[in-house]
Structure formats: structure tokens, C-alpha cells
Design an enzyme around this catalytic site. Structure first.
Site, PDB file in Angstrom:
ATOM      1  N   GLU A 183      11.044  -6.852   0.150  1.00  8.97           N
ATOM      2  CA  GLU A 183      10.229  -7.331   1.079  1.00  8.97           C
ATOM      3  C   GLU A 183      10.707  -8.889   1.260  1.00  8.97           C
ATOM      4  O   GLU A 183      11.250  -9.380   0.097  1.00  8.97           O
ATOM      5  CB  GLU A 183       8.516  -7.478   0.509  1.00  8.97           C
ATOM      6  CG  GLU A 183       7.953  -8.482   0.812  1.00  8.97           C
ATOM      7  CD  GLU A 183       7.714  -8.297   2.486  1.00  8.97           C
ATOM      8  OE1 GLU A 183       7.784  -9.118   3.069  1.00  8.97           O
ATOM      9  OE2 GLU A 183       7.449  -7.078   2.719  1.00  8.97           O
ATOM     10  N   CYS A 206       2.622   0.341  13.107  1.00  9.68           N
ATOM     11  CA  CYS A 206       0.930   0.567  13.242  1.00  9.68           C
ATOM     12  C   CYS A 206       0.738   0.109  14.870  1.00  9.68           C
ATOM     13  O   CYS A 206      -0.014  -0.940  14.802  1.00  9.68           O
ATOM     14  CB  CYS A 206       0.303  -0.209  12.474  1.00  9.68           C
ATOM     15  SG  CYS A 206      -1.663  -0.010  12.640  1.00  9.68           S
ATOM     16  N   GLY A 224       0.713  -1.153   0.047  1.00  9.35           N
ATOM     17  CA  GLY A 224       0.045   0.247  -0.120  1.00  9.35           C
ATOM     18  C   GLY A 224       0.911   1.263  -0.093  1.00  9.35           C
ATOM     19  O   GLY A 224       0.822   2.123  -0.762  1.00  9.35           O
TER      20      GLY A 224
END
Length: 513
Positions: A351, A449, A331
Site C-alpha cells: 500500500e 470497482c 478488506g
């Protein structure tokens, strides 16, 4: 000391028309709507060896309606298979071809039950006279769904009891009388009365009271309160927000979609803070043409804001080489890639998971993004990740995810304090690698987060100290839109669901010396 706020009640009447019983081949409408069935029996039956024989003598009853059955399958998969509700539920809805009010009811039952699980289990333990751990798992999950309907929806009590007993008959033969008795006991009090009975007093045990009243593990309540400076009133508001159904946020990709036009296209509204955000009022975002065409993607507004902050931070010198060190599922790479395209820059997206690297590739197709399937800690070893090379670097570090509990309700019951040491070690190593990858004068944004102070302030401070390269903090507050409330004293920023309507994203920006 501030007492707990009044708990809001989001009610769902559950009166959508159920799907037809396919085995009977009847048209929609042949079966009664939710809440129209008679209650199961006039008195609570006692569980025992005779249940099966009594069930066998009763006339056949309608099958369990599909929305409730789908919700049961989703909740059972979460507990039985460690599945994720946001993955298993959409697949079940597609499989059973549920849409509209039926899909909304199944979704409300699934997510609501998972959010309120801790409180529901405490109530069921009391109502059953035994710990829920001693109840057969299929029956336990059915009772949780029934208790949620009784305490948090407008489904009439007789319909909630009857439909749950029907469900228990299909998943736990022999336990129908037990289920009936337990649910009738649950129905004897509303949610507030149950909390008043079971929760410790707020004055003597505020964390224990808030944990049971708002269905969060005590260690998470404690960590939230610490991050909020010990303000229990604000902690209560955060817990309430965690139990609300979150809106879907879209990101209109710069250069590919105008947010106002996208809002009109999808029937949504422009976001409050992010210049790319669109709030979606409902429906299935995966069906939107803008997503299929790569003009937009689903992304919480907080995630958009932290990526945007890195992109707009003042930078002297070269601005052509950007790096996303923990890119999956893509995202933030999609947003940064679109911004890079407008400026003639290129993004390298790293990643470590092969599957997630493929997702990053799909999310950034057509953008100036190079995807590397490797470990971000290999900076200086991997020739494609040289030290002192990148102008802007994002570290969206793996974390406990405590800032997104409203979107991933099962996570609050899976995370443990023991998860923190290995995660914080990984976070420090990744941030140290990011600082080494930045050129002198380059910028690094550290994002999690999670509001847990060990994952935020402690990690950033320790990583900057151990990186082996000089780095100074940049005040992140001016990098967010003017007028955003509650950004604190800086230099880092913590976003909150109850203050900003976003996930609880943490942002720290450092400049390499």
C-alpha cells in the site's frame, strides 16, 4: 427502444420520536413527533428585508429536531468540506447519541438527499426561479433536505415544509420566507410529475432523460449504457438500483468464522453467492463482537467473489507466495490472508499510502500477512517485490469507483471524465508490474470497482500488450459460484448491482507465460 422503468418509491414515514431539547432539559416525548408540528404560516411569505423583523416578532418555536439537524450537518460537510458521508455521518450520530429510528431517519435523509441531488437541484431551480448555484449554500442544503422529504418520504408536506423553515431559520436568517415559498412550490407536484415537466423526452434524448429522472450525471449514464451493450432498459434498472439503500455485507473469515453461525449470531442471512457472505439486516456493524474479534469484516459480496476467484483458480507448481499489490484499506487482504493461512501460504500486502498501510496492518492482524508501505509499481526495484516470484497476485486498482455509487452517493457528483486518463495510466502501470511480479505460470487478477470500459477491457488489453512478459487470459466465469446469472461471454466478468446485488466489480484473470 425500451422506455424507462417505473421508479420505485422507498418511503420513510419520519414519525420517530425526536430527541429532547437538551437546553430545556425536558424528557423524551415533551416535544411533538415528526410531522405533528403545524405548518409554518398559512401562505408563502415573500423573501425580503422584512424577514428578520417578522422573525423577531414571532414567538420562539421548538429547536430543529436532532435527526434533521444531523442530516443537514452531514450534507453540508459533504458540500462544504468535500467530506465523505460514510465517514462524517457515523461520527455525527455518535456525537449526538442518536440511535434506532432517529438514526435511521437521519441516515435516510442524508444518503437519500445525496443520491437524488441532481434531480432535486433541477426541481429547486425551477421552483425558486433561479439556479441553485445562486442560493446561499446553507439555505441550499436545507432546501435539498426539505425537497427530498416532500418527494421521497412519507413525511407529511406541512411537516416537511415547517421543519425545513425551522432549519433555515438557524442557518440562513432572513431566508425563511423564501424557503417557505420554494418548498410549497415543490410540494405542488410529486416526483414523477416534476420529472415529466423537467426531463427531456426519452424518445429524443434518452441519456438526458435518464440522467435527470434517476439523478446521475449524463457521462456516467452514457458509460453504463456502453458497458451494458447499449441496452437502455437494463441501464434504467441499474440506475434505479444505484438509488436504493444497499444492504451491509459481512465477510466471515475462513478458518475463523462459519457463515451460517455468524448469520445466526448477528441476526442476518447467508449470502447468495459468496461462500463467506452474510447479509446484515440493519444496525451498526461496527458494534458487532465478530468484527472486534477479527472473525469477520464488512465487505461487499462482489469484493469477496473476486478475491475468492483468484484463490480458487487452478495453479500448477508452487502456491506459497501471494501478493496484493494495492491493498488499502485491507478488506481483500483480510480475506486472502485468512485463505493463505489455511493453505500454509503467505501474503505480501502493498500500500502506497502510509495511513491506508496502517489500516491494512490492523485488518490483517494475526494473519500470515506482511504489509509493505511502498508503491506497487516498484516491482523489480524494491528487493521485497522481486520479479517472477509470486504465485497469485491481486491488482485491486485505484479507479473512479463508479461501481459503488449506491454506497458512496456523493461520488457521482465529484467524478469527471477528466479523471479517467491519469487513472487508466496508473492502472496499466500497476497491472504491468503485477504481471512482472508473477512467476511463469503464476496468476494475476485485475479488479476494479468500475464498469467503465476504459478502466476495464481497454486497460487490461493495453497492459497485457505492454507488460513485456507473455500473458494469456483465463476464463474467469468458472471461478465464480455455479449458477450466477448474467456473467457474459467471458473471459472477463462484470458484476452488477441490478443483476447480482453486488457492487459493479470487474474481474480479469491472466496467467503469465
Amino acid at each position: 427502444m425500451t422506455g424507462p422503468a417505473e421508479r420505485p418509491r422507498q418511503r420513510y414515514d419520519g414519525q420517530s420520536a425526536p430527541r429532547p431539547d437538551r437546553s430545556a432539559g425536558g424528557p423524551r416525548g415533551d416535544r411533538p413527533a415528526f410531522g405533528d408540528r403545524p405548518a409554518f404560516g398559512d401562505r408563502p411569505a415573500r423573501a425580503g428585508r422584512g424577514d428578520d423583523r417578522r422573525d423577531a416578532r414571532r414567538p420562539a418555536r421548538p429547536a430543529v429536531d436532532l435527526p434533521r439537524h444531523v442530516a443537514y450537518q452531514a450534507v453540508a460537510a459533504v458540500h462544504r468540506d468535500d467530506a465523505y458521508a460514510n465517514l462524517v455521518l457515523p461520527a455525527l450520530l455518535r456525537q449526538e447519541r442518536l440511535s434506532g429510528r432517529d438514526a435511521a431517519f437521519a441516515t435516510e435523509l442524508t444518503y437519500g438527499t445525496l443520491r437524488h441531488l441532481g434531480t432535486l437541484d433541477a426541481i429547486l431551480t425551477d421552483a425558486a426561479g433561479r439556479d441553485v448555484a445562486r442560493i446561499d449554500p446553507p439555505v441550499r442544503d436545507a432546501l435539498r433536505l426539505g425537497a427530498y422529504q416532500l418527494l421521497h418520504t412519507r413525511v407529511p408536506a406541512h411537516a416537511a415544509v415547517s421543519s425545513t423553515v425551522d432549519l433555515v431559520r438557524t442557518v440562513g436568517m432572513g431566508a425563511t420566507g423564501f424557503a417557505n415559498a420554494v418548498l410549497r412550490e415543490v410540494a405542488g407536484r410529486d416526483a414523477d410529475a416534476w420529472v415529466a415537466k423537467l426531463a427531456p423526452a426519452f424518445e429524443t434524448d434518452p441519456v438526458g432523460h435518464l440522467a435527470l429522472a434517476y439523478s446521475h450525471p449524463q457521462w456516467i449514464v452514457r458509460s453504463f449504457a456502453e458497458a451494458l451493450g447499449g441496452d437502455l432498459g437494463e441501464t434504467t434498472r441499474l440506475l434505479i438500483e444505484d438509488n436504493e439503500r444497499p444492504p451491509v455485507h459481512l465477510c466471515a473469515r475462513p478458518g475463523l468464522a462459519d457463515p451460517a453461525a455468524l448469520a445466526d449470531e448477528v441476526g442476518g442471512a447467508p449470502g447468495a453467492f459468496s461462500p463467506y457472505a452474510v447479509y446484515l439486516s440493519g444496525g451498526a456493524p461496527g458494534d458487532l463482537p465478530a468484527l472486534a474479534e477479527g472473525r469477520a469484516h464488512v465487505q461487499d459480496e462482489g469484493s469477496q467473489l473476486v478475491a475468492h476467484a483468484l484463490a480458487v483458480a487452478p495453479l500448477d507448481g508452487s502456491d506459497a507466495h501471494w501478493l496484493d499489490l494495492c491493498a488499502g484499506p485491507g478488506g481483500k487482504s483480510g480475506l486472502l490472508g485468512a485463505l493463505a493461512a489455511e493453505r500454509g501460504a503467505r501474503l505480501t500486502a502493498v500500500e502506497v499510502s502510509e495511513h491506508r498501510a496502517r489500516l491494512v496492518g490492523q485488518a490483517t492482524r494475526g494473519l500470515p500477512v506482511t504489509v509493505l508501505h511502498t508503491d506497487g509499481r516498484t516491482v523489480g526495484v524494491d528487493p521485497e517485490l522481486p520479479e517472477g516470484h509470486f504465485d497469485r497476485v491481486l491488482v485491486d486498482a485505484p479507479c473512479t469507483g463508479l461501481g459503488a455509487l449506491r454506497r458512496r452517493p456523493e461520488a457521482r457528483w465529484r467524478k469527471q471524465p477528466s479523471d479517467l486518463p491519469p487513472l487508466t495510466r496508473l492502472q496499466r502501470e500497476l497491472l504491468s508490474a503485477a504481471l512482472r511480479s508473477a512467476r511463469p505460470g503464476g496468476l494475476v487478477a485485475y479488479v476494479t470497482c468500475s464498469p467503465h470500459t476504459v478502466e476495464t477491457h481497454v486497460t487490461v488489453t493495453e497492459a497485457a500488450r505492454r507488460a513485456g512478459v507473455p500473458a494469456d487470459f483465463v476464463d474467469a466465469r468458472p471461478l465464480l459460484p455455479a449458477g450466477m446469472p448474467g456473467l457474459g461471454d467471458g473471459p472477463s466478468v462484470q458484476l452488477w448491482p441490478h443483476r447480482h446485488g453486488t457492487d459493479a466489480m470487474f474481474l480479469a484473470v491472466l496467467r503469465r507465460g
